[in-house]
Design a protein around this motif. Structure first.
Motif, short mmCIF file in Angstrom:
data_model
loop_
_atom_site.label_atom_id
_atom_site.label_comp_id
_atom_site.label_asym_id
_atom_site.label_seq_id
_atom_site.Cartn_x
_atom_site.Cartn_y
_atom_site.Cartn_z
N UNK A 1 0.81 -1.21 0.00
CA UNK A 1 0.00 0.00 0.00
C UNK A 1 0.85 1.27 0.00
N UNK B 1 7.78 9.38 -3.11
CA UNK B 1 6.71 8.39 -3.09
C UNK B 1 6.93 7.48 -4.28
N UNK C 1 -5.43 0.35 -9.48
CA UNK C 1 -4.69 1.62 -9.57
C UNK C 1 -5.68 2.76 -9.82
N UNK D 1 -7.93 1.76 1.12
CA UNK D 1 -6.48 1.82 0.84
C UNK D 1 -6.31 1.19 -0.54
N UNK D 2 -5.30 1.62 -1.25
CA UNK D 2 -5.11 1.14 -2.61
C UNK D 2 -3.64 0.89 -2.85
N UNK D 3 -3.35 0.12 -3.90
CA UNK D 3 -1.96 -0.19 -4.21
C UNK D 3 -1.29 0.91 -5.03
N UNK D 4 -2.11 1.79 -5.60
CA UNK D 4 -1.51 2.92 -6.32
C UNK D 4 -2.50 4.06 -6.49
N UNK E 1 1.10 9.51 -5.65
CA UNK E 1 0.50 9.88 -4.37
C UNK E 1 0.57 8.74 -3.37
N UNK E 2 0.35 9.05 -2.11
CA UNK E 2 0.28 8.02 -1.07
C UNK E 2 -1.10 7.36 -1.09
N UNK E 3 -1.13 6.05 -0.94
CA UNK E 3 -2.40 5.34 -1.07
C UNK E 3 -2.66 4.36 0.06
N UNK E 4 -1.89 4.48 1.15
CA UNK E 4 -2.01 3.47 2.21
C UNK E 4 -3.21 3.70 3.11
N UNK E 5 -3.71 4.92 3.17
CA UNK E 5 -4.91 5.14 3.99
C UNK E 5 -5.62 6.39 3.51
N UNK F 1 -3.26 12.32 3.16
CA UNK F 1 -4.33 11.42 2.70
C UNK F 1 -5.44 12.16 1.94
N UNK G 1 0.78 12.97 8.03
CA UNK G 1 -0.19 11.88 7.85
C UNK G 1 0.28 10.63 8.57
N UNK H 1 -9.76 -3.11 7.81
CA UNK H 1 -9.07 -2.03 7.10
C UNK H 1 -9.68 -1.75 5.73
N UNK H 2 -10.30 -2.75 5.13
CA UNK H 2 -10.81 -2.57 3.77
C UNK H 2 -12.32 -2.39 3.70
#
Lengths: 340, 340
Positions: free
Chosen positions: A79, A114, B261, B77-80, B115-119, B196, A255, B11-12
């Motif tokens: 992630x 990133x 993505x 949350x996403x992988x990209x 971009x950040x996609x972890x949360x 985020x 964040x 989480x999902x």
């Protein structure tokens, strides 16, 4: 504890606990099907995985052969992948080679970009690019250390960040050098210049590193070979201006970070004994962790780059041995191939 | 088909199919537990989800009430998450406000950042930052369109990229304007300046957009309100220099994209009727999709910025209505709050 992910027909592969000597492993679907699932619930899952790991060492746990070539990156997709540039020596050399001053703030304010994390390469799989990539894109490897963290809150202090480190692994951060100047010139940072990275066959808990790990730095040589010849053996603990807790704290300023976030060290790089640029292994130095660096040193010393970027068929190998000479993480070994 | 994710203890979250009018939904754990799981196997899963969606509209499918406030971002949350800057008008204004020329190549070579996609933030949750963020960080919203793609191979052509678009949604790309110059000056792109993001309560398949979707652009006004007052209604189909297939093709030049993505359009921005900067809604224009843009126009027109960035307690609402005035994606509505 050493953890790996076996390739299978799924996108995330399946989690295995690997023996300390990397020869055997046990599947653990009754505990966690994937490494991400384990990281999502680490407090509950880790003790159960540790019991398996202990059983593997004592012989009480059924195992099968572990082959590094069957391993995917420990997280085949993640992630978040955020890569620092903690060896400021490397950054200074890049700048110096092109005649640019490095801002003083680079010694106190970490660089971090990133990265893409939707599909990592397995550690023994080829790196595949179309014909135009060689020499057009300037394909390079970057040997680095990375950590995987648990959940880290917004604005975490360095102690919290240190305690959030779950796993340590090696990285090949594939970089397309010739695309970097144009891309950075646009102001939005790396994108096309940083395609999929590969990670070592296993990720290890910090306790596996013994005294080489001080909670923030891994003080062992990072062994890099190009087409079988030693190319780098820089000490990953030396000249690391920002340790991992500092890099993680930088990332959490605005964040939180979610469990499974990977934070990279940037290209490992040591200064020479005289404080100047490091020397090649053939000249008695510790060599380099990427091709760009030897090209910079060549530019500084002779005015011209001699070493080319990767050609199709070239193979890079990245590994780290413990004080007894045993491979800790298994080896990343990747050949550059032309995409069909 | 409209898809949402209900918040729960995981989480999902859990995937639901939502009625076209956004009032009812059905859980579908027997088909796919999460939206990512559906995207991972879309060819098999989508027809089954579509049957549920049809059942919801005909009344044959059991449903429960759908409340937008219970929804997480469709992918929590996403992988990209890769965000373009397709409305070059916006980029030109930013540059012009600070007296900088925009390179001609920006009209032909897309800008995109990782971009950040972890949360991601749920669409109705507050945006929380520490006290120093106001006014220190220059908190801004950016109203955008985004698409979610399936697997896209390395070097895909625009037709392949167009066919890979699975879902469309809205974004609030929270941006910390005062951190951007320092961060971009370091050369590695956005990191701390892009915390985020939040996405609309539902994501929709392109067929839900009817004639407003031409396969690459969504030609409807993007409605932005600040503290209840209309702030922007720019047409997302106008002045979009690079459509989504072009943005996706840019992203795949050096690597494949994995299913799930998210590709963003960048801040939606229309030129004024005379081809110059757009006017505020109060002055008869279509207004803006971020605070930075009105501040740029103020600078260009009067030499000084008048509109401040977000203060604690400010609320931004982002929504899009179809030709009949009905909300397509539900509303992102977020208040800036001080973190505890």
């Amino acid at each position: 504890m050493k953890l790996g992910t076996l390739k299978d027909t799924t996108r995330d592969g399946r989690l295995v606990i690997v023996s300390k000597d990397l020869t055997r492993c046990s599947e653990v679907p009754h505990i966690a099907r994937t490494l991400q699932a384990a990281l999502d619930d680490w407090e509950h899952v880790a003790p159960r995985l540790l019991a398996v790991a202990e059983g593997i060492e004592t012989g009480g746990q059924p195992t099968k052969r572990f082959h590094e070539r069957d391993a995917h990156s420990p997280l085949p997709r993640a992630y978040q992948w955020a890569d620092g540039s903690a060896y400021v020596n490397h950054v200074e050399l890049v700048r110096r080679a092109r005649g640019a001053e490095m801002p003083e703030s680079f010694w106190t304010d970490p660089l971090m970009y990133q990265g893409g994390s939707d599909s990592f390469l397995p550690p023994r799989d080829p790196i595949r690019f179309p014909a135009e990539a060689v020499p057009g894109w300037g394909v390079d490897f970057e040997a680095e250390i990375a950590v995987v963290v648990g959940d880290v809150p917004l604005g975490a202090d360095e102690t919290t960040c240190r305690d959030a480190i779950r796993l340590v692994m090696l990285v090949n951060d594939v970089s397309l050098r010739s695309l970097i100047p144009g891309e950075l010139g646009k102001g939005f940072g790396f994108f096309q210049a940083k395609p999929s990275s590969a990670f070592s066959p296993v990720a290890v808990t910090p306790d596996e590193l013994g005294s080489a790990w001080d909670g923030g730095r891994l003080s062992l040589p990072l062994l890099v070979a190009l087409n079988g010849d030693p190319f780098g053996k820089a000490d990953a603990g030396a000249d690391m201006t920002f340790d991992f807790p500092k890099l993680i704290a930088h990332a959490t300023r605005t964040r939180p970070l979610a469990a499974g976030t990977i934070i990279g060290s940037g290209t490992v790089s040591n200064k020479g004994r005289d404080g100047g640029p490091g020397q090649p292994i053939a000249a008695g130095g510790v060599g380099y962790s990427c091709l760009a660096e030897i090209r910079m040193v060549e530019t500084i010393e002779s005015g011209a780059m001699k070493t080319p970027f990767m050609a199709f068929g070239d193979t890079v190998r990245i590994e780290m041995a413990d004080q007894s000479g045993h491979s800790i993480f298994g080896a990343i070994e990747q050949t550059l191939e032309e995409a069909a």
